[in-house]
Motif scaffolding. Structure first.
Motif, short mmCIF file in Angstrom:
data_model
loop_
_atom_site.label_atom_id
_atom_site.label_comp_id
_atom_site.label_asym_id
_atom_site.label_seq_id
_atom_site.Cartn_x
_atom_site.Cartn_y
_atom_site.Cartn_z
N ILE A 1 79.31 55.07 56.07
CA ILE A 1 78.70 53.89 55.69
C ILE A 1 78.56 52.93 56.64
CG2 ILE A 1 80.55 52.83 54.96
CD1 ILE A 1 79.31 52.20 52.09
N ILE A 2 79.33 52.99 57.61
CA ILE A 2 79.03 51.72 58.59
C ILE A 2 77.75 52.29 59.53
CG2 ILE A 2 79.98 50.96 60.80
CD1 ILE A 2 81.43 49.81 58.23
N LEU B 1 76.54 55.07 66.30
CA LEU B 1 77.54 56.19 66.39
C LEU B 1 78.43 55.69 67.36
CD1 LEU B 1 75.54 59.30 65.81
CD2 LEU B 1 77.32 58.54 64.28
N TRP B 2 78.07 55.23 68.57
CA TRP B 2 78.70 55.00 69.78
C TRP B 2 79.69 53.86 69.10
CZ3 TRP B 2 80.29 57.36 73.55
CH2 TRP B 2 80.80 56.95 74.69
N ILE C 1 74.33 49.96 59.79
CA ILE C 1 73.75 49.66 61.20
C ILE C 1 72.40 49.99 61.10
CG2 ILE C 1 73.83 49.72 63.72
CD1 ILE C 1 77.14 50.04 63.21
N VAL C 2 72.00 51.30 60.75
CA VAL C 2 70.84 51.81 60.81
C VAL C 2 69.81 50.89 59.95
CG1 VAL C 2 69.34 53.82 60.27
CG2 VAL C 2 71.27 54.13 61.48
N TRP C 3 70.51 50.60 58.72
CA TRP C 3 69.77 50.22 57.76
C TRP C 3 69.21 48.48 57.94
CZ3 TRP C 3 68.18 53.57 54.62
CH2 TRP C 3 67.63 53.06 53.24
#
Length: 135
Positions: free
Chosen positions: A48-49, A86-87, A53-55
């Protein structure tokens, strides 16, 4: 269900499944869970995190008046965003329950995620205005 929320949930599921699959396939390079979270809960929380972030990345582009022209720019942008998300999530492993051996593995997961997210977007026929839509 609200049509604005469905794409986010689908991406969250795709990202969570990818995290768990990479954890199962490459246990020496990916870690899910910690002392407070089981591997599945680590995948769900990290997913979800990552998805959030992508969203929010595309609305940030419009904030700076940047536009993505063409498929190559879009794919490159989302590859970069997936990598950064991801990082970031992996750097906070004690909180989110996701760890990774090094950035090469993050890059590999980012490539696979980019492709899977594109497939989800295309075949589930979400609005073409961009991934983030208008949440």
């Amino acid at each position: 269900m609200d049509k604005k929320i469905l794409p986010f949930i689908v991406f969250w599921l795709v990202d969570t499944i990818l995290l768990y699959l990479f954890y199962l396939l490459f246990p020496a390079f990916f870690v899910l869970g910690n002392t407070n979270l089981s591997p599945i809960m680590g995948a769900i929380l990290s997913g979800i995190i990552w998805t959030a972030i992508v969203w929010i990345s595309e609305p940030l582009l419009s904030l700076f008046n940047l536009k993505l022209k063409g498929s190559l720019q879009q794919m490159s942008f989302y590859l970069l965003v997936n990598f950064v998300a991801l990082w970031f999530t992996a750097r906070l492993a004690s909180t989110f329950g996701f760890g990774v051996y090094n950035f090469i593995w993050v890059l590999l997961l980012s490539f696979v995620a980019n492709y899977c997210q594109y497939i989800a977007w295309k075949y589930l026929k979400f609005p073409p205005a961009g991934r983030a839509g208008k949440i």
